[in-house]
Design an enzyme around this catalytic site. Structure first.
Site, PDB file in Angstrom:
ATOM      1  N   HIS A 117       2.949  39.896 -24.136  1.00 50.15           N
ATOM      2  CA  HIS A 117       1.849  39.928 -23.173  1.00 50.15           C
ATOM      3  C   HIS A 117       1.044  38.642 -23.324  1.00 50.15           C
ATOM      4  O   HIS A 117       1.137  37.925 -24.316  1.00 50.15           O
ATOM      5  CB  HIS A 117       0.949  41.151 -23.383  1.00 50.15           C
ATOM      6  CG  HIS A 117       0.346  41.255 -24.750  1.00 50.15           C
ATOM      7  ND1 HIS A 117      -0.832  40.642 -25.119  1.00 50.15           N
ATOM      8  CD2 HIS A 117       0.778  41.909 -25.867  1.00 50.15           C
ATOM      9  CE1 HIS A 117      -1.109  40.915 -26.371  1.00 50.15           C
ATOM     10  NE2 HIS A 117      -0.143  41.674 -26.865  1.00 50.15           N
ATOM     11  N   HIS A 132       3.106  34.723 -36.323  1.00 47.84           N
ATOM     12  CA  HIS A 132       2.081  35.033 -35.325  1.00 47.84           C
ATOM     13  C   HIS A 132       0.669  34.926 -35.896  1.00 47.84           C
ATOM     14  O   HIS A 132      -0.218  34.298 -35.290  1.00 47.84           O
ATOM     15  CB  HIS A 132       2.328  36.446 -34.785  1.00 47.84           C
ATOM     16  CG  HIS A 132       1.442  36.835 -33.641  1.00 47.84           C
ATOM     17  ND1 HIS A 132       1.458  36.177 -32.432  1.00 47.84           N
ATOM     18  CD2 HIS A 132       0.505  37.826 -33.525  1.00 47.84           C
ATOM     19  CE1 HIS A 132       0.582  36.738 -31.612  1.00 47.84           C
ATOM     20  NE2 HIS A 132      -0.019  37.734 -32.263  1.00 47.84           N
ATOM     21  N   HIS A 177      -2.489  32.360 -35.088  1.00 52.36           N
ATOM     22  CA  HIS A 177      -3.881  32.767 -34.866  1.00 52.36           C
ATOM     23  C   HIS A 177      -4.817  32.058 -35.848  1.00 52.36           C
ATOM     24  O   HIS A 177      -5.874  31.535 -35.468  1.00 52.36           O
ATOM     25  CB  HIS A 177      -4.020  34.278 -35.039  1.00 52.36           C
ATOM     26  CG  HIS A 177      -3.755  35.084 -33.806  1.00 52.36           C
ATOM     27  ND1 HIS A 177      -4.350  34.810 -32.591  1.00 52.36           N
ATOM     28  CD2 HIS A 177      -2.984  36.193 -33.600  1.00 52.36           C
ATOM     29  CE1 HIS A 177      -3.955  35.697 -31.695  1.00 52.36           C
ATOM     30  NE2 HIS A 177      -3.120  36.542 -32.275  1.00 52.36           N
ATOM     31  N   ASP A 207      -5.636  41.964 -34.932  1.00 53.89           N
ATOM     32  CA  ASP A 207      -5.088  42.256 -33.609  1.00 53.89           C
ATOM     33  C   ASP A 207      -4.279  43.539 -33.655  1.00 53.89           C
ATOM     34  O   ASP A 207      -4.422  44.340 -34.598  1.00 53.89           O
ATOM     35  CB  ASP A 207      -4.252  41.086 -33.077  1.00 53.89           C
ATOM     36  CG  ASP A 207      -3.049  40.746 -33.949  1.00 53.89           C
ATOM     37  OD1 ASP A 207      -2.791  41.468 -34.931  1.00 53.89           O
ATOM     38  OD2 ASP A 207      -2.365  39.747 -33.651  1.00 53.89           O
ATOM     39  N   GLN A 251      -0.821  43.680 -33.820  1.00 48.30           N
ATOM     40  CA  GLN A 251       0.011  43.339 -34.965  1.00 48.30           C
ATOM     41  C   GLN A 251       0.697  42.015 -34.738  1.00 48.30           C
ATOM     42  O   GLN A 251       0.821  41.533 -33.602  1.00 48.30           O
ATOM     43  CB  GLN A 251       1.070  44.411 -35.242  1.00 48.30           C
ATOM     44  CG  GLN A 251       2.247  44.425 -34.267  1.00 48.30           C
ATOM     45  CD  GLN A 251       3.381  45.327 -34.721  1.00 48.30           C
ATOM     46  OE1 GLN A 251       3.406  46.489 -34.372  1.00 48.30           O
ATOM     47  NE2 GLN A 251       4.311  44.790 -35.506  1.00 48.30           N
ATOM     48  N   GLY A 302      -6.749  39.589 -31.160  1.00 47.44           N
ATOM     49  CA  GLY A 302      -7.313  40.318 -30.030  1.00 47.44           C
ATOM     50  C   GLY A 302      -8.579  41.087 -30.333  1.00 47.44           C
ATOM     51  O   GLY A 302      -9.459  41.230 -29.472  1.00 47.44           O
ATOM     52  N   SER A 330     -16.560  36.927 -14.281  1.00 48.91           N
ATOM     53  CA  SER A 330     -15.326  36.269 -13.867  1.00 48.91           C
ATOM     54  C   SER A 330     -15.063  36.479 -12.382  1.00 48.91           C
ATOM     55  O   SER A 330     -15.351  37.530 -11.811  1.00 48.91           O
ATOM     56  CB  SER A 330     -14.144  36.783 -14.692  1.00 48.91           C
ATOM     57  OG  SER A 330     -14.039  38.189 -14.599  1.00 48.91           O
TER      58      SER A 330
END
Length: 848
Positions: A291, A391, A395, A414, A416, A588, A808
């Site tokens: 995503h 990952h 980050h 996050d 994971q 996240g 936004s």
């Protein structure tokens, strides 16, 4: 090469089948009848989507002069409502239509496809010289047809693979073929929705069929406008010229990947050269399993461009795709070609992630690059070097190297990464050193998402739950299952070592266990069902949960409290054990501005830096930054802007406006004119300069209003953005006024940390203060955004304070607007009053 043929579409043919299913059919007619047969696509109207179901408008075709022969019909398939296959043919003496339909794919389809692939590889190894897909004779029955596709068998395994592989490319890619490999014996249409581009099976096929070796065989291209469907082709293939990839080996790992290493291997390589200028492309996104696809281009350690795929494909979070458009945009902005890239850095260690969960790996470096970025879209004479970055390391790199601090504590939170959901680390003298981690099954991100789903907000709605929490009351009993400790937490309800074999993460298993647990311990039942209702203004069905999620505000407050207790305990322990005073945050969970505000106000924290691209779009940035640092580049810290996306000149915008036929004026002073509209109570779209990356609009792609009266918040929530009444908004304000208005001593340029509002300014900021008395500000400096700063100056001249409500620029369930055309579509699709797009003003309603 034959010239392209135009296709005429006759829309709106309708009839009702014998079993009561209403069909809507479109008839596709090539202008040259010798090019291809006419094709018929039919959709069961009660399904609302293209389906692999019944496919024939017999009555209408008869009226058009066709003689219709149904060779096998089975209709609806009993209790599950699916349709079994049938074969039809219609002719009017000039042209013939043949088509066939089948059941949608079952859960076993991936396994069937895998066996078909193996069958093809064995056939090729045996040295056969010809492939011929089975030709359907007039006496073929539906049962025979279904069995030929649904059950293993040498001949049908071969046909199964090639049929779907070729048909995906021909139809979903918009390519018709008059001659393929010398001999096409038969072509007819097969409507189906089982085979979508986002399916893992489809991308698996594309990795093979889009191989450059096949390009030489395409003899003609006939672009069509099919939305979905398949062509069946009878072909013969000369084996000696066709090289197929080897059967995938799940255990294969390339030694050229580096992930969690501290130095880049093979520094003498032309693609990884220490101390020399490099073009590094950081990416996030994996077909079928990701995503927030995004791309970031670093040139000599400087961020040249960074953008998200969702802005181009208009699907929020861009699930399960490669960042094709984002990469193309970054290259375009920098004036580079794909072959000018030295290194592609992916923000996941995909070989490790897939191997640990027993998921097939696509192949060699070259095959993976072709899988992610087909050469038909990204032509090149050479491939860049490909590296995969852990990952959470990506980050952490995005937070540490861009924070401006040489020594920090690092917290990554996050859903994971490959094998962890939280990572605690230090950054010292340019090196990131992990301290400890938390397993995926104990993920705070998954816990928070489970509460979102339980309360009826839906998946991936953490921002909504955070906004709902201040309306509720923390239940003293909390949520059973957590054991809070001095350095974090432990869980009783989920095994710490849980691994989901066959999937790319532990999300489904973890969230499912949380939902089951919450249903047992909470007094309110799960609000997880959906009730459809017809919206006549939008002419479509919409779904909503059985109960108003606002009734679950106490659960939201309790979940937020649990999250804060866990994270604050880990942060304090990390700071204490490392002796550091600076804290950097990514992942996240870092979008939880309420949590961030409390971290920032901890006495142990001298300075907090939350990387504003905290979600998975940020690992595209982090992966690129990590490679740059490891190869000797100097990376400058963030300076208060993330406007790294595409921009459009006044001439570009004028062209779009003229083509759209809208009435507009060119402003001599767009800031003064916009401020005047805001003073009159208007809600104005603000579309200026380069677009931001990430979920926050920071004065480039924004909707603006005055921060008072309080009714401005309710009008934008309910009328314009069509979202929950209780959702809060945030302010943009002059950086130099932040101390007076909010008591801030440091800039907060990214709208990602909350802060209390002093009592004397509550009335002036009523529309941007949440129920708990906090706000989530964006401080604006003249240096970073001079035009937006000037607008705030004009607002101050009229209202007394340099503040606007900033949200936004997007409609319900859509990403922030990308192109000028997107801005126009959103502007006219919701009741905003005006649009300031470049130097042009468009007014409607009260603004006129």
């Amino acid at each position: 090469m034959k010239s392209a043929q135009r296709v005429t579409i006759q829309r709106g043919l309708r009839t009702t089948m014998a079993d009561g299913v209403e069909l809507s059919c479109d008839l596709y007619r090539p202008d040259s009848r010798t090019a291809m047969p006419t094709l018929l696509r039919c959709t069961p109207c009660d399904r609302g989507e293209d389906a692999g179901g019944a496919a024939l408008h017999i009555g209408r075709l008869t009226e058009l002069g066709y003689n219709v022969v149904v060779q096998a019909v089975c209709g609806r398939n009993g209790s599950d409502g699916r349709f079994t296959p049938f074969l039809c043919e219609a002719t009017n003496g000039v042209e013939t239509i043949r088509w066939i339909t089948e059941q949608p794919w079952s859960d076993g389809s991936v396994d069937m496809f895998s066996r078909a692939y193996d069958g093809l590889a064995q056939w090729h190894a045996a040295g056969s010289t010809e492939i011929e897909l089975p030709t359907l004779a007039p006496d073929v029955t539906a049962t025979d047809l279904y069995r030929s596709w649904g059950y293993p068998g040498d001949a049908f395994q071969l046909g199964f693979l090639l049929r779907w592989a070729l048909c995906d490319l021909l139809v979903t890619k918009g390519i018709g073929v008059a001659e393929l490999l010398g001999d096409i014996e038969r072509v007819y249409h097969e409507p189906s929705t089982a085979f979508q581009l986002s399916d893992p099976v489809t991308t698996y096929v594309r990795a093979w069929i889009e191989h450059p070796l096949l390009d030489q065989y395409w003899q003609a291209q006939i672009p069509t406008s099919f939305d979905s469907g398949t062509l069946i082709i009878t072909i013969r293939i000369p084996t000696p010229e066709l090289v197929l990839p080897k059967t995938p080996n799940r255990s294969r790992r390339s030694t050229r990947y580096y992930t969690n290493t501290t130095t880049c291997p093979d520094l003498s390589s032309r693609y990884c050269r220490k101390g020399q200028a490099m073009n590094i492309l950081g990416i996030n996104g994996w077909p079928g399993a990701s995503h927030d696809a995004a791309a970031c281009l670093l040139i000599d350690g400087t961020i040249a461009a960074c953008t998200e795929e969702e802005r181009f494909i208009r699907r929020k979070h861009a699930y399960g795709v490669s960042p094709h458009n984002a990469v193309a945009s970054c290259l375009h902005q920098a004036g580079l070609r794909f072959e000018d890239i030295d290194v592609i850095a992916h923000g996941w260690d995909m070989p490790e992630l897939l191997a640990r969960r027993n998921v097939t790996w696509p192949g060699t470096d070259a095959e993976v690059i072709e899988f992610l970025f087909p050469s038909k879209f990204f032509p090149r004479t050479r491939d860049p070097r490909l590296v995969f970055i852990n990952h959470h390391l990506a980050h952490a790199a995005s937070a540490y190297y861009l924070s401006g601090h040489g020594r920090t504590s690092i917290l990554v939170l996050d859903g994971q990464g490959e094998n962890e959901s939280t990572t605690l680390a230090t950054g010292i003298d340019g090196k990131i050193k992990p301290v400890r981690s938390v397993s995926p099954s104990w993920s705070l991100g998954y816990f928070y998402d489970a509460v979102c789903q339980y309360s009826g907000l839906g998946a991936a709605t953490a921002g909504k739950l955070m906004g709902l929490a201040p309306h509720g009351r923390v239940r003293e009993e909390g949520i059973a299952g957590f054991r809070h400790t001095g350095n974090g937490y432990e869980l009783d309800i989920i095994p710490e070592e849980l691994i989901s074999v066959g999937r790319t993460d532990e999300e489904q298993d973890t969230v499912t266990r949380w939902l089951e647990h919450l249903a047992q311990v909470l007094p309110d039942p799960p609000n997880t069902g959906t009730t459809p209702h017809y919206d006549p203004l939008r002419s479509r069905l919409r779904t909503r949960p059985p109960r108003d999620p606002f009734e679950y505000r106490d659960l939201a407050a309790t979940a937020q409290n649990v999250l804060e207790r866990c994270v604050i305990a880990m942060a304090k322990d990390l700071l204490s054990s490392t002796g550091e005073r600076f804290l950097t945050l990514a992942g996240g969970v870092g979008f939880n501005a309420t949590l961030n505000g409390k971290l920032a106000r901890l006495p142990e924290v001298e300075d907090l830096f939350v990387q504003p691209l905290a979600g998975d779009q940020g690992v595209a940035l982090g992966a690129a930054v990590h490679v740059a640092v490891e190869t000797g580049e100097t990376v400058a810290p963030m300076t208060g802007t993330i406007a790294w996306g595409p921009s459009y000149s006044p001439d570009d915008i004028r062209t779009v406006l003229d083509r759209s036929g809208v009435a507009y004026t060119q402003s001599d002073d767009i800031t003064a004119d916009t401020a005047q509209l805001l003073e009159r109570g208007a809600v104005v779209g603000w579309y200026q300069g380069r677009s931001e990356v990430g979920p926050r609009a920071l004065g480039q792609r924004s909707m603006l209003a005055l921060p008072q009266p309080e009714s401005n918040r309710d009008r934008i929530n309910v009328t314009i953005k069509d979202r929950e009444l209780w959702r809060p908004f945030a302010p943009s304000l002059h950086e130099e006024a932040a101390q007076e208005l909010l008591g801030l001593t440091e800039p907060l340029p990214y709208m990602i940390v909350t802060t209390p509002v002093p009592e004397e300014y509550v009335a002036s900021l009523a529309a941007v203060i949440h129920v708990d008395g906090t706000t989530r500000p964006q401080t604006v400096s003249r240096q970073m955004n001079p035009l937006y700063h000037d607008l705030l100056t004009e607002v101050q001249r009229r209202t007394g304070i340099p503040v606007v409500l900033n949200t936004s620029f997007n409609g319900r369930d859509e990403p922030i607007v990308g192109s000028p055309s997107d801005a126009l579509a959103t502007f006219y699709g919701c009741p905003m009053d005006a649009l300031a797009i470049g130097p042009f003003l468009i007014r409607k309603g009260m603004a006129s």
